[in-house]
Design a protein around this motif. Sequence first.
Motif, PDB file in Angstrom:
ATOM      1  N   GLY A 195       0.857  -1.148   0.045  1.00 56.90           N
ATOM      2  CA  GLY A 195      -0.078   0.223   0.023  1.00 56.90           C
ATOM      3  C   GLY A 195       0.747   1.279   0.040  1.00 56.90           C
ATOM      4  O   GLY A 195       1.763   1.370   0.964  1.00 56.90           O
ATOM      5  N   ILE A 196       0.695   2.327  -0.853  1.00 54.85           N
ATOM      6  CA  ILE A 196       1.393   3.440  -1.212  1.00 54.85           C
ATOM      7  C   ILE A 196       0.456   4.727  -0.923  1.00 54.85           C
ATOM      8  O   ILE A 196      -0.822   4.529  -1.575  1.00 54.85           O
ATOM      9  N   ASP A 197       0.820   5.608  -0.178  1.00 54.43           N
ATOM     10  CA  ASP A 197       0.142   6.828  -0.077  1.00 54.43           C
ATOM     11  C   ASP A 197       1.089   8.029  -0.066  1.00 54.43           C
ATOM     12  O   ASP A 197       2.003   7.624   0.362  1.00 54.43           O
ATOM     13  N   ILE A 198       0.632   9.264  -0.454  1.00 53.57           N
ATOM     14  CA  ILE A 198       1.571  10.306  -0.441  1.00 53.57           C
ATOM     15  C   ILE A 198       1.460  10.990   1.083  1.00 53.57           C
ATOM     16  O   ILE A 198       2.261  11.998   1.356  1.00 53.57           O
ATOM     17  N   VAL A 203      -0.406   6.551   5.912  1.00 54.33           N
ATOM     18  CA  VAL A 203       0.572   5.473   6.113  1.00 54.33           C
ATOM     19  C   VAL A 203       0.453   5.074   7.374  1.00 54.33           C
ATOM     20  O   VAL A 203       0.421   3.657   7.536  1.00 54.33           O
ATOM     21  N   ALA A 204       0.679   5.883   8.368  1.00 51.09           N
ATOM     22  CA  ALA A 204       0.565   5.460   9.634  1.00 51.09           C
ATOM     23  C   ALA A 204      -0.519   4.886  10.207  1.00 51.09           C
ATOM     24  O   ALA A 204      -0.757   3.967  10.857  1.00 51.09           O
ATOM     25  N   PHE A 208      -1.203   1.011  11.548  1.00 55.08           N
ATOM     26  CA  PHE A 208      -2.020   0.758  12.818  1.00 55.08           C
ATOM     27  C   PHE A 208      -3.237  -0.076  12.382  1.00 55.08           C
ATOM     28  O   PHE A 208      -3.380  -1.176  13.290  1.00 55.08           O
ATOM     29  N   ASN A 209      -3.867  -0.085  11.396  1.00 54.24           N
ATOM     30  CA  ASN A 209      -4.903  -1.001  11.168  1.00 54.24           C
ATOM     31  C   ASN A 209      -4.458  -2.228  10.844  1.00 54.24           C
ATOM     32  O   ASN A 209      -5.216  -3.129  11.115  1.00 54.24           O
ATOM     33  N   ALA A 210      -3.108  -2.337  10.137  1.00 51.48           N
ATOM     34  CA  ALA A 210      -2.693  -3.595   9.931  1.00 51.48           C
ATOM     35  C   ALA A 210      -2.100  -4.385  11.358  1.00 51.48           C
ATOM     36  O   ALA A 210      -2.783  -5.666  11.688  1.00 51.48           O
ATOM     37  N   GLU A 211      -1.713  -3.824  12.296  1.00 54.06           N
ATOM     38  CA  GLU A 211      -1.486  -4.518  13.661  1.00 54.06           C
ATOM     39  C   GLU A 211      -2.818  -4.834  14.372  1.00 54.06           C
ATOM     40  O   GLU A 211      -2.938  -5.919  15.035  1.00 54.06           O
ATOM     41  N   THR A 212      -3.636  -3.729  14.216  1.00 55.44           N
ATOM     42  CA  THR A 212      -4.913  -4.163  15.017  1.00 55.44           C
ATOM     43  C   THR A 212      -5.600  -5.222  14.635  1.00 55.44           C
ATOM     44  O   THR A 212      -6.145  -6.130  15.313  1.00 55.44           O
ATOM     45  N   VAL A 221       0.715 -13.379   5.156  1.00 57.40           N
ATOM     46  CA  VAL A 221       1.087 -12.932   3.833  1.00 57.40           C
ATOM     47  C   VAL A 221       1.455 -11.526   4.256  1.00 57.40           C
ATOM     48  O   VAL A 221       0.912 -10.857   4.860  1.00 57.40           O
ATOM     49  N   PRO A 222       2.858 -11.287   3.500  1.00 54.10           N
ATOM     50  CA  PRO A 222       3.222  -9.906   3.646  1.00 54.10           C
ATOM     51  C   PRO A 222       2.613  -8.802   3.297  1.00 54.10           C
ATOM     52  O   PRO A 222       1.565  -8.750   2.076  1.00 54.10           O
ATOM     53  N   VAL A 223       2.441  -7.853   4.164  1.00 54.83           N
ATOM     54  CA  VAL A 223       1.512  -6.645   3.752  1.00 54.83           C
ATOM     55  C   VAL A 223       2.496  -5.347   4.562  1.00 54.83           C
ATOM     56  O   VAL A 223       2.916  -5.321   5.334  1.00 54.83           O
ATOM     57  N   ARG A 224       2.533  -4.345   3.379  1.00 63.15           N
ATOM     58  CA  ARG A 224       3.608  -3.394   3.602  1.00 63.15           C
ATOM     59  C   ARG A 224       3.067  -1.948   3.357  1.00 63.15           C
ATOM     60  O   ARG A 224       2.202  -2.007   2.257  1.00 63.15           O
ATOM     61  N   PHE A 225       3.143  -0.961   3.871  1.00 66.69           N
ATOM     62  CA  PHE A 225       2.773   0.203   3.670  1.00 66.69           C
ATOM     63  C   PHE A 225       3.809   1.321   3.760  1.00 66.69           C
ATOM     64  O   PHE A 225       4.825   1.060   4.383  1.00 66.69           O
ATOM     65  N   GLY A 226       3.740   2.536   2.923  1.00 67.27           N
ATOM     66  CA  GLY A 226       4.981   3.399   2.725  1.00 67.27           C
ATOM     67  C   GLY A 226       4.551   4.461   1.873  1.00 67.27           C
ATOM     68  O   GLY A 226       3.323   4.555   1.254  1.00 67.27           O
ATOM     69  N   LEU A 227       5.260   5.272   1.934  1.00 70.88           N
ATOM     70  CA  LEU A 227       5.250   6.592   0.953  1.00 70.88           C
ATOM     71  C   LEU A 227       5.946   6.158  -0.392  1.00 70.88           C
ATOM     72  O   LEU A 227       6.583   5.066  -0.604  1.00 70.88           O
ATOM     73  N   PRO A 228       5.670   7.152  -1.434  1.00 71.44           N
ATOM     74  CA  PRO A 228       5.991   6.775  -2.818  1.00 71.44           C
ATOM     75  C   PRO A 228       7.561   6.308  -2.854  1.00 71.44           C
ATOM     76  O   PRO A 228       8.091   5.546  -3.670  1.00 71.44           O
TER      77      PRO A 228
END
Length: 305
Positions: A195-198, A203-204, A208-212, A221-228
């Motif tokens: 998941g990518i967001d500007i 992203v935070a 948090f929702n992934a941890e919850t 299964v890997p799920v990652r979030f970050g900036l561009p």
Amino acid sequence: MSEAGAAYRQLVFTTSADLAETVSDALMELGAVSVDATDALAGTPDEEPQYGEPGMAPKAWTVSLIKALFPPDIEPLAALRDACDALEAALPEATVEPVPEQDWVRLTQSQFSPIHVSPRLWIVPSWCEPPTDGAEMLVLDPGLAFGTGSHPTTRLCLQWIDAHLRPGASVLDYGCGSGILALAAQRFGAGGVLGIDIDEQAVASSRFNAETNRCVGPHTVPVRFGLPGDDPGGLHDLVVANILSNPLMLMAPMLCARVAPGGDLVLSGVLERQADEVIAAYAPWIALTVWRADEGWVCLHGRAA
């Protein structure tokens, strides 16, 4: 509070785009405890949805509905008059409504309930009882990041993922907001999700929702979030973007280049009247069609050659 039992009051009026921010700031300086600005044309064909478009500076709605909350010891209409005098602006017509004392937290929570967004998925606020029909559930509280399942564009994307995501598919959620689409894709059998967001807050929120929802860890299964800047590039079996039509059209070459051969592209955040224009912008790379419509919004889908 100046008197026992005295109520807060809400000042309500509309104003133009060039005054919305300045008059809101002036009211805060004159004692308002909060000022809320929304689209006065929401729910009509002229509504102007704004979720923070990439590369575009935020702007006010053409006509903004302003609601300013004042404590009992401040006269709302006098504050509005002083604000307009200071800004050398015309005094708009306004109403004042009493706001009785109440449990604001409970009142806010009562406005949200579990949402059955697709045949196999519920979105449930943390303070609600979970459903018992055996469907998948994501715990997601309303917050700063867009995407709680209540908006038609989010529902449309979730319904497509529920119906068509291929087991083991790699997924790119561009403009992930709350992370809801990425997390749903993981729940429905994706082989890896990015998941990518500007927006750093988005992203935070996604992390948090992934941890919850226990969507991260050694046994998931890997799920990652970050900036561009955190995006490693590469191709994906599904690329989904729920943003708005203008940034979607600007990003057409980039998003199409991220779809693996035979992969799917799913777009939403597009009004029905904008569908043809968005489809034309993607035509050089991927042929899109309207997959489904909901409350004037559409979900577009296409498959890479």
